[in-house]
Scaffold this active site. Sequence first.
Site, mmCIF file in Angstrom:
data_model
loop_
_atom_site.group_PDB
_atom_site.id
_atom_site.type_symbol
_atom_site.label_atom_id
_atom_site.label_comp_id
_atom_site.label_asym_id
_atom_site.label_seq_id
_atom_site.Cartn_x
_atom_site.Cartn_y
_atom_site.Cartn_z
ATOM 1 N N LYS A 27 -23.031 -10.671 31.843
ATOM 2 C CA LYS A 27 -21.626 -10.549 31.441
ATOM 3 C C LYS A 27 -21.512 -9.649 30.218
ATOM 4 O O LYS A 27 -22.379 -9.674 29.328
ATOM 5 C CB LYS A 27 -21.086 -11.948 31.149
ATOM 6 C CG LYS A 27 -19.595 -12.033 30.864
ATOM 7 C CD LYS A 27 -19.183 -13.494 30.717
ATOM 8 C CE LYS A 27 -17.709 -13.667 30.421
ATOM 9 N NZ LYS A 27 -17.317 -15.102 30.359
ATOM 10 N N SER A 73 -13.700 -16.246 33.135
ATOM 11 C CA SER A 73 -13.730 -14.869 32.659
ATOM 12 C C SER A 73 -14.961 -14.107 33.149
ATOM 13 O O SER A 73 -15.039 -12.889 33.017
ATOM 14 C CB SER A 73 -13.697 -14.862 31.120
ATOM 15 O OG SER A 73 -14.807 -15.568 30.580
ATOM 16 N N SER A 115 -15.275 -20.804 32.798
ATOM 17 C CA SER A 115 -15.568 -19.431 33.229
ATOM 18 C C SER A 115 -16.876 -19.279 33.982
ATOM 19 O O SER A 115 -17.101 -18.246 34.614
ATOM 20 C CB SER A 115 -15.581 -18.499 32.011
ATOM 21 O OG SER A 115 -14.320 -18.482 31.391
#
Length: 551
Positions: free
Chosen positions: A60, A134, A158
Amino acid sequence: MSTTLSRVRAAYARVEATGRPEIWIDLRPQSEVEAEARAIDARVALGEPLPLAGRLVAAKGNIDVAGLPTTAGCPSYAYHPEADAPVVARLRAAGAIVLGTTNLDQFATGLVGTRSPYGAVRNAHDPSRISGGSSSGSAVAVALGIVDLALGTDTAGSGRVPAAFNGIVGLKPTRGLVPTTGVVPACASLDCVTVFARTLPEAEQALAYMASPPDRDLPPLPQRAPGPWRVAVPAREQLGELDEGWAEAYEAAVAQLIASGASVRTLDLTPFTEAAAMLYQGAFVAERYTAVGAFVDKEAAAGGADLDPTVAGIITRARDIPAHQLYADTERLAALRTRALAELADADALLLPTAPGHPTLADVAADPLGANARLGRFTNSTNLFDLAAVAVPSGEVNGLPFGVMLIGPAFTDDRLARIAALLQPETRLAVVGAHLTGQPLNPQLLALGARLDHTTTTASVYRLHALPTDPPKPGLVHVGEGGAPVETEVWRLPADGLGRLLTALPRPMTLGRVELADGTSVPGFLCEPTALTNAEDITAYGGWRSYLNAE
């Protein structure tokens, strides 16, 4: 060709074929990654133990990867880390290779996957729907079979909501079990680094290398009384409004646990949902301002071209929350946590839908805050209560993945995984040709959540032929006497994945029982004998890869 090198080349081909540039913020040059792959294969050849050799990883974009900028989804925020975050370094030390950094809801603020100047990340199965955030890019990279593992973060869900929407596994470990050094914080006291994988064993293996010894002393867990797993579930009415078909899918997951021997009882979900509402509606959101608020204020004053307006609004509003509200909310949260743990009591886990529904991109555009708030109904309270969780696929609704999650006390991560395995029945599949590791059709297996179990040969009762197909593939035919052993990979995959594979299988390929060298038999790809006219017999090569190398 070396195993790792072939997998790297297949991954870059998959990146090109999928046409999803919004997944990535920075993708490493293929030549650089290929050089790393060759080095990994050389180390393995010399006998070095690298348990994750050949595993491809995405990180990420708020997690430091040496050589790539860390943006947290905001180009003007970017900095260039001198070293990998410890969690990245640990996977690399075990032989994994990082392909690049992935898109996210800016500053890890959101559960939708659309709040990014790099573009909205579309769902892996239906591009009209959100991927979930996210950790959006990481989840989709795994679901599309580009990488084996991906790192995300989870403050409010997330690492779980994107897993559910894309039909993969998301492990949210106990807070502090995996270091967050080298991670741009969202809410530093709540953040967890998570891992996505297509199967539960793959996710567990990765977590074992990511984890550290517990960073704090906890009271000993209550001794578990003998007996079946005990799973708590809420009354139907406490789940609130769910998308069409989701209540039935959840009830089917409960039924599967019961059928697998678990004991199920009800609990009051109220403290969980009340705490979930506090994460953004209360004072705890102020910690997001602590993390990046000064930068957001400065950037906004300069025009804020790189700022997502929804994210910027959430963070700037958090600046003005009074301190007394934080004290009041902290006191209320402690009372809710006491009630929640009492509700769990002797239960090993709480089973919930991961999310209440799966909105479209248009739904989120029409109501960015409302759609996001709904998605966190079941996930927001987990880190506030200091609990562990794992999200796993649990069938489909209207052709799209449906997922559930198991939540339990801190440091019960292994226990949750064992219970989650009851929801993940598996089967085995023998492949000899274009579905082998590194071959053109291998991504079909990966997209179904398959993982390589072992390499062997068939029993000496088969002949292998090169078929004139596109892409080229062999045909395996049972002949009895006059056969020979043929190189075979045995893969494990979810039981429903085998059915999906069969429905898409083109003639002349068929699915039947393949006898292996050890005397066992498993489902595998065979060929109709009528397709062998003018097809070259390549049995003498010993396998499809050897034939291709000779060619």
